[in-house]
Design an enzyme around this catalytic site. Structure first.
Site, PDB file in Angstrom:
ATOM      1  N   THR A  82       0.976  -1.191  -0.060  1.00  9.53           N
ATOM      2  CA  THR A  82       0.084  -0.018  -0.010  1.00  9.53           C
ATOM      3  C   THR A  82       1.055   1.145  -0.223  1.00  9.53           C
ATOM      4  O   THR A  82       0.696   2.253  -0.972  1.00  9.53           O
ATOM      5  CB  THR A  82      -0.894  -0.026   1.454  1.00  9.53           C
ATOM      6  OG1 THR A  82      -1.702  -1.050   1.380  1.00  9.53           O
ATOM      7  CG2 THR A  82      -1.926   1.230   1.607  1.00  9.53           C
ATOM      8  N   GLN A  85       1.116  -9.536  -6.035  1.00  8.98           N
ATOM      9  CA  GLN A  85       0.499 -11.050  -6.091  1.00  8.98           C
ATOM     10  C   GLN A  85       1.322 -11.896  -7.162  1.00  8.98           C
ATOM     11  O   GLN A  85       1.039 -13.126  -7.472  1.00  8.98           O
ATOM     12  CB  GLN A  85      -1.077 -11.012  -6.633  1.00  8.98           C
ATOM     13  CG  GLN A  85      -1.770 -10.496  -5.408  1.00  8.98           C
ATOM     14  CD  GLN A  85      -1.938 -11.349  -4.142  1.00  8.98           C
ATOM     15  OE1 GLN A  85      -1.538 -12.420  -4.121  1.00  8.98           O
ATOM     16  NE2 GLN A  85      -2.689 -10.913  -3.389  1.00  8.98           N
ATOM     17  N   SER A  99       5.202  -6.817  -1.270  1.00  9.93           N
ATOM     18  CA  SER A  99       4.958  -6.716  -0.015  1.00  9.93           C
ATOM     19  C   SER A  99       5.606  -8.149   0.625  1.00  9.93           C
ATOM     20  O   SER A  99       5.247  -9.100   0.060  1.00  9.93           O
ATOM     21  CB  SER A  99       3.485  -6.758   0.140  1.00  9.93           C
ATOM     22  OG  SER A  99       3.429  -6.338   1.744  1.00  9.93           O
ATOM     23  N   THR A 112      15.217   5.780  10.343  1.00  3.10           N
ATOM     24  CA  THR A 112      16.008   4.506  10.647  1.00  3.10           C
ATOM     25  C   THR A 112      15.453   3.459  10.029  1.00  3.10           C
ATOM     26  O   THR A 112      14.468   2.851  10.113  1.00  3.10           O
ATOM     27  CB  THR A 112      15.852   4.300  12.153  1.00  3.10           C
ATOM     28  OG1 THR A 112      16.166   5.464  13.028  1.00  3.10           O
ATOM     29  CG2 THR A 112      16.626   3.156  12.581  1.00  3.10           C
ATOM     30  N   CYS A 125      -9.041  -7.208   1.241  1.00  4.78           N
ATOM     31  CA  CYS A 125      -9.177  -5.865   1.448  1.00  4.78           C
ATOM     32  C   CYS A 125     -10.494  -5.267   0.872  1.00  4.78           C
ATOM     33  O   CYS A 125     -10.653  -4.083   1.039  1.00  4.78           O
ATOM     34  CB  CYS A 125      -7.968  -5.120   0.499  1.00  4.78           C
ATOM     35  SG  CYS A 125      -6.550  -5.879   0.984  1.00  4.78           S
TER      36      CYS A 125
HETATM   37  N1  PMP Z   1      -1.630  -4.916  -4.054  1.00  2.00           N
HETATM   38  C1  PMP Z   1      -2.113  -6.089  -4.340  1.00  2.00           C
HETATM   39  C2  PMP Z   1      -2.240  -6.634  -5.425  1.00  2.00           C
HETATM   40  C3  PMP Z   1      -2.461  -6.779  -3.096  1.00  2.00           C
HETATM   41  O1  PMP Z   1      -3.044  -8.048  -2.960  1.00  2.00           O
HETATM   42  C4  PMP Z   1      -2.343  -6.275  -1.687  1.00  2.00           C
HETATM   43  C5  PMP Z   1      -2.703  -7.003  -0.481  1.00  2.00           C
HETATM   44  N2  PMP Z   1      -3.957  -7.388  -0.351  1.00  2.00           N
HETATM   45  C6  PMP Z   1      -1.832  -4.909  -1.676  1.00  2.00           C
HETATM   46  C7  PMP Z   1      -1.753  -4.164  -2.684  1.00  2.00           C
HETATM   47  C8  PMP Z   1      -1.652  -4.296  -0.194  1.00  2.00           C
HETATM   48  O2  PMP Z   1      -0.577  -4.752   0.385  1.00  2.00           O
HETATM   49  P1  PMP Z   1      -0.027  -4.692   1.960  1.00  2.00           P
HETATM   50  O3  PMP Z   1      -1.047  -5.245   2.652  1.00  2.00           O
HETATM   51  O4  PMP Z   1       1.323  -4.895   1.912  1.00  2.00           O
HETATM   52  O5  PMP Z   1      -0.171  -2.939   2.062  1.00  2.00           O
END
Ligand code: PMP
Length: 375
Positions: free
Chosen positions: A70, A179, A197, A235, A321
């Protein structure tokens, strides 16, 4: 427990956890400090970053650590928009993006940026003609995910890049690779910016990175001190970074073999569930095997998730999400609201076993037949 929600997040690999713990205990210095403890941390930071950079064939200075995808998406889209707003205010995204990309686009709209949504075909593939048509002289950025988080559609990034750059050499190409990384092979040289991530690849939560090609400039969103990176001062979270580096190494080890194994599991579930007339498999020829999306037309997805939950079997509705919402990706590909309201995502990993799949199918059959009154 049978965990089938690996695309929402993964458990931390035990050896990754060991790295996290060892580095936390043994590297107490701030990598920005000039004394020897700081130096020791700085050296580890450098070697962990070099390992990541080497795996992706990029320069260590092109890796910017973030708290996850994100943050990386925010850094990429807002940073590119702010750095280029004098050249133009037009941005293109696909209809298959993660909700975080749309949230950022909504914010950019309030700042006067115009967002266009490129079409895709019935297989979920970006419509190249539409993309060609939509890239304009004032298009500063295109963002298209490498693998869609709901249906798992994988995009041909190299081809997409060629189309974009042919129309406008100056347009920046960002891809959300969250993904894709650790599931299928990716090439950073297909893009200018990429997000990932750690918690999707058996790494800890709270760490990821933005790949930023040295050829592009983006405006920092965070200001502060520290020598490590202009875009992310402060940091560096060394234990998380060392653990991420380890998770990436493990994920990339035998990637194709793992993908082939997951493919077999996916086929087994697909063929078993396809026999139900009211279950539709939302799979296209570009879906990766780790993500299997189905629409259970005669049972609400939440009901199915809770029914499986009672047996300690964990799947999700569309994505973690956007739980509760209808699936944007099913709308974008199949244009069917009812189908989009009934999605379940079963996400697999190379650690999923055949026994787990068999038990899942047995319990699914019992619960589904019960709930849909098939008996
Ligand atoms: N982009 C994609 C394609 C995701 O699948 C996700 C997680 N569901 C995110 C962004 C967000 O990742 P994070 O939880 O590390 O912020």
């Amino acid at each position: 427990m049978i965990y089938l929600d690996y695309s929402a997040t993964t458990p931390v690999d035990i050896s990754v956890f060991d790295t996290l713990s060892t580095v936390t205990k043994n590297f107490i210095g701030n990598a920005n400090s000039i004394h020897s403890l700081g130096q020791k941390s700085s050296e580890l930071l450098e070697s962990a970053t070099k390992q990541i950079a080497d795996i992706f064939g990029v320069n260590p200075s092109e890796i910017v650590y973030t708290s996850g995808a994100t943050e990386a998406n925010n850094m990429a889209l807002i940073g590119a928009a702010l750095a280029n707003h004098k050249k133009g205010k037009h941005i293109i995204v696909s209809k298959l993006e993660h909700p975080s990309i749309y949230a950022i686009c909504d914010y950019l709209k309030t700042m006067g940026f115009e967002i266009s949504y490129v079409n895709n075909d019935k297989e979920g593939l970006i419509d190249f003609d539409d993309l060609k048509e939509k890239v304009r002289e004032d298009t500063i950025l295109v963002s298209i995910c490498a693998v869609n988080s709901e249906i798992g559609v994988r995009q041909p990034l190299k081809m997409i890049r060629q189309i974009i750059k042919k129309e406008n050499m100056g347009t920046i190409f960002h891809s959300d690779m969250t993904q894709a990384i650790g599931k299928v092979s990716v090439n950073m040289h297909d893009v200018d910016l990429a997000s990932m991530s750690g918690h999707k690849i058996f790494g800890p939560k709270g760490i990821g990175f933005l790949y930023k090609s040295s050829m592009v400039k983006i405006t920092p969103l965070i200001y502060g001190s520290g020598k490590s990176n202009d875009l992310k001062p402060g940091t560096p979270p060394l234990p998380l970074i060392a653990a991420l580096s380890k998770a990436i190494r493990l994920a990339n080890d035998g990637l194709e073999k793992k993908e082939r194994f997951v493919s077999l599991l996916n086929d087994k579930i697909t063929s078993s569930l396809s026999k139900y007339p009211n279950i539709i498999i939302n799979k296209t020829k570009y879906s990766i095997p780790q993500i299997l999306n189905i629409s259970v037309m005669d049972v609400m997805p939440e009901v199915m998730v809770h029914a499986l939950d009672k047996h300690e079997i964990y799947v999700s509705t569309n994505t973690a999400c956007s739980s509760g919402d209808i699936s944007n990706s099913v709308i974008a590909i199949y244009n069917d609201i009812n189908r989009a309201k009934h999605t379940l995502r079963i996400s697999l990993s190379y650690v999923t076993t055949t026994e787990e799949v068999n038990r899942f199918l047995k319990i699914f059959k019992e619960e589904y037949e019960n709930l849909s009154n098939l008996k």
